[in-house]
Design a protein around this motif. Sequence first.
Motif, mmCIF file in Angstrom:
data_model
loop_
_atom_site.group_PDB
_atom_site.id
_atom_site.type_symbol
_atom_site.label_atom_id
_atom_site.label_comp_id
_atom_site.label_asym_id
_atom_site.label_seq_id
_atom_site.Cartn_x
_atom_site.Cartn_y
_atom_site.Cartn_z
ATOM 1 N N SER A 113 0.983 -1.220 -0.174
ATOM 2 C CA SER A 113 -0.065 0.165 -0.004
ATOM 3 C C SER A 113 0.664 1.333 -0.085
ATOM 4 C CB SER A 113 -0.982 0.166 1.140
ATOM 5 O OG SER A 113 -2.218 0.761 0.787
ATOM 6 N N MET A 114 0.959 1.991 1.019
ATOM 7 C CA MET A 114 1.886 3.376 1.275
ATOM 8 C C MET A 114 3.278 2.670 0.758
ATOM 9 S SD MET A 114 2.507 6.183 4.027
ATOM 10 C CE MET A 114 3.596 5.092 4.927
ATOM 11 N N TYR B 15 3.583 2.716 -2.822
ATOM 12 C CA TYR B 15 4.187 4.201 -3.335
ATOM 13 C C TYR B 15 5.498 4.542 -3.216
ATOM 14 C CZ TYR B 15 -1.175 4.605 -2.302
ATOM 15 O OH TYR B 15 -2.714 4.307 -2.205
ATOM 16 N N ARG C 17 -7.886 13.463 2.090
ATOM 17 C CA ARG C 17 -6.682 13.298 2.676
ATOM 18 C C ARG C 17 -6.403 14.575 3.519
ATOM 19 N NH1 ARG C 17 -4.585 8.057 1.453
ATOM 20 N NH2 ARG C 17 -4.284 7.773 -0.650
HETATM 21 C C1 MLT Z 1 -2.132 2.109 3.213
HETATM 22 O O1 MLT Z 1 -2.816 1.122 3.501
HETATM 23 O O2 MLT Z 1 -1.046 2.223 3.257
HETATM 24 C C2 MLT Z 1 -3.100 3.249 2.885
HETATM 25 O O3 MLT Z 1 -4.186 3.077 3.222
HETATM 26 C C3 MLT Z 1 -2.831 3.347 1.310
HETATM 27 C C4 MLT Z 1 -3.774 4.723 1.080
HETATM 28 O O4 MLT Z 1 -4.467 5.384 1.815
HETATM 29 O O5 MLT Z 1 -3.944 5.265 -0.359
#
Ligand code: MLT
Length: 264
Positions: free
Chosen positions: A91-92, A95, A129
């Motif tokens: 998830s993050m 990213y 956000r």
């Molecule tokens: C995550 O699980 O890291 C976040 O919820 C990802 C997100 O909010 O985009």
Amino acid sequence: MVEHAVLKGSTSGGGGGLPLVLLHAFPFDGRMWEPQASALGAARSVLVPDLLGFGGTPLPDGPVGLDRQADAVAGYLEREGIGRAAVCGLSMGGYVALALAERHPGRIASLVLADTRATADSEATRANRTATAERLLREGVDWLVEEMLPRLLTARTLRDRPEVTGQVRRLMGAQAPASVAAAALAMRDRPDRTGVLRALECPVLVVVGGEDLMTTPEEARGMVAFCREGRLAVLSATGHLANLDNSDGFNEAVEAFLAGLDRR
Ligand code: MLT
């Protein structure tokens, strides 16, 4: 002067396989990878940093975007004496892994992108956000824990496995509101990185929980389609935090992928 941001982390396992770096989700820290640290360390070193502001790593001064998180991961690998690694982000963490692939491609031998996406946020998500960050600074993290929990694990896990639910609650509740707010804004501001996926020359495994409500199997299939050398593992009866919701399935998928690369 920009403060040098140093990640705290732990290393386990060992052996001749490609080292593996595990990048945690929002709003967690490296402890979410406990079921992986030992299971995946039989043939390789497993490195688990706490991203800036999370767990044992303080939030540095100044803006902490995902690019800065990625630079901090590159610095961490440098200090640990790791040249290239298999990088796994959930998830993050995914990213951050894609930011690392863009900014420090020489560090990436292969990528595991778990329950994540390569696209940017919609306008509605971006606005959400911003509101989340403001509320975190006003009220702390407890409300976010309760709001996110039903989307992180399957209904079955929430009902039948209190030890997993309890661990998820504890880890989220332990994070500093200012750090969680900074990470919400960092995710809001991330660019589309589907171009990074297209350009990647290394093997990519996309893992997703079959019941992931936050980053769906459909999105995962879309990511694989962008990869030159991509494969997909859909874990049945598994939610967003696939590594905790279905540790065995997650570990098997990742180990099979990495073992194939070790033999190349
Ligand atoms: C995550 O699980 O890291 C976040 O919820 C990802 C997100 O909010 O985009």
